[in-house]
Design an enzyme around this catalytic site. Sequence first.
Site, mmCIF file in Angstrom:
data_model
loop_
_atom_site.group_PDB
_atom_site.id
_atom_site.type_symbol
_atom_site.label_atom_id
_atom_site.label_comp_id
_atom_site.label_asym_id
_atom_site.label_seq_id
_atom_site.Cartn_x
_atom_site.Cartn_y
_atom_site.Cartn_z
ATOM 1 N N HIS A 45 0.698 -1.208 0.072
ATOM 2 C CA HIS A 45 -0.081 -0.077 0.084
ATOM 3 C C HIS A 45 0.878 1.296 -0.106
ATOM 4 O O HIS A 45 2.273 1.194 -0.154
ATOM 5 C CB HIS A 45 -0.883 -0.033 1.126
ATOM 6 C CG HIS A 45 -0.165 -0.125 2.734
ATOM 7 N ND1 HIS A 45 0.620 0.820 2.971
ATOM 8 C CD2 HIS A 45 -0.412 -1.243 3.440
ATOM 9 C CE1 HIS A 45 1.181 0.178 4.318
ATOM 10 N NE2 HIS A 45 0.433 -1.022 4.572
HETATM 11 P P1 TYD Z 1 -1.505 -3.046 7.880
HETATM 12 O O1 TYD Z 1 -1.054 -1.712 7.842
HETATM 13 O O2 TYD Z 1 -2.522 -3.354 6.727
HETATM 14 O O3 TYD Z 1 -0.358 -4.069 7.778
HETATM 15 P P2 TYD Z 1 0.761 -4.318 6.569
HETATM 16 O O4 TYD Z 1 0.472 -2.999 5.867
HETATM 17 O O5 TYD Z 1 2.208 -4.267 7.401
HETATM 18 O O6 TYD Z 1 0.357 -5.615 5.876
HETATM 19 O O7 TYD Z 1 -2.148 -3.285 9.250
HETATM 20 C C1 TYD Z 1 -2.525 -4.517 9.767
HETATM 21 C C2 TYD Z 1 -3.761 -4.108 10.892
HETATM 22 O O8 TYD Z 1 -3.130 -3.449 11.926
HETATM 23 C C3 TYD Z 1 -4.914 -3.461 10.217
HETATM 24 O O9 TYD Z 1 -6.173 -3.992 10.699
HETATM 25 C C4 TYD Z 1 -4.818 -2.068 10.714
HETATM 26 C C5 TYD Z 1 -3.969 -2.204 12.244
HETATM 27 N N1 TYD Z 1 -3.090 -1.315 12.586
HETATM 28 C C6 TYD Z 1 -3.159 -0.516 13.495
HETATM 29 O O10 TYD Z 1 -4.227 -0.443 14.050
HETATM 30 N N2 TYD Z 1 -2.439 0.406 13.896
HETATM 31 C C7 TYD Z 1 -1.174 0.574 13.301
HETATM 32 O O11 TYD Z 1 -0.378 1.406 13.688
HETATM 33 C C8 TYD Z 1 -1.163 -0.091 12.164
HETATM 34 C C9 TYD Z 1 0.312 0.151 11.304
HETATM 35 C C10 TYD Z 1 -1.928 -1.056 11.943
#
Ligand code: TYD
Length: 128
Positions: A45
């Site tokens: 993303h």
């Molecule tokens: P996500 O950013 O999609 O993970 P990655 O990009 O590393 O694969 O985040 C995974 C989940 O965690 C999503 O449901 C949102 C949550 N999250 C938070 O609640 N706070 C945060 O600071 C982050 C980075 C994610």
Amino acid sequence: MIELPKFLDDRGNLSFIEEDNHIPFEVRRVYWIYDVPGGEQRGGHAFKQTEELIVALSGSFDVVLNDGFEEHRFHLNRSYYGVLVPKMFWRMLENFSTNSLALIIASTEFNNEDYIRDLNQFKKLKAQ
Ligand code: TYD
């Protein structure tokens, strides 16, 4: 890629990050990614506003950045290097080694609205 300070010592090494000296934004959030199963990818993303500094505190992984036109791969395997991710870069973390630990220092609090999760939408926005 930025190199952080390191104090090498027979007793073990020490590195540190100071907001004003090593990070070009105010720190609003710190999170970490761990226990990543072999072959998994994280990220996939872009952020509209969030800027990040990514450090491999343990183990190794690749940070792949795409500005919509070119891709750059940064291999992190030392805890005294960090990759600065500007806003509006597609970013992917992959090739995690066993027991790797990714520390991510971010310029914003978590906000789902700041994510762009559709690569085509991202490319269209970058082409404008
Ligand atoms: P996500 O950013 O999609 O993970 P990655 O990009 O590393 O694969 O985040 C995974 C989940 O965690 C999503 O449901 C949102 C949550 N999250 C938070 O609640 N706070 C945060 O600071 C982050 C980075 C994610």
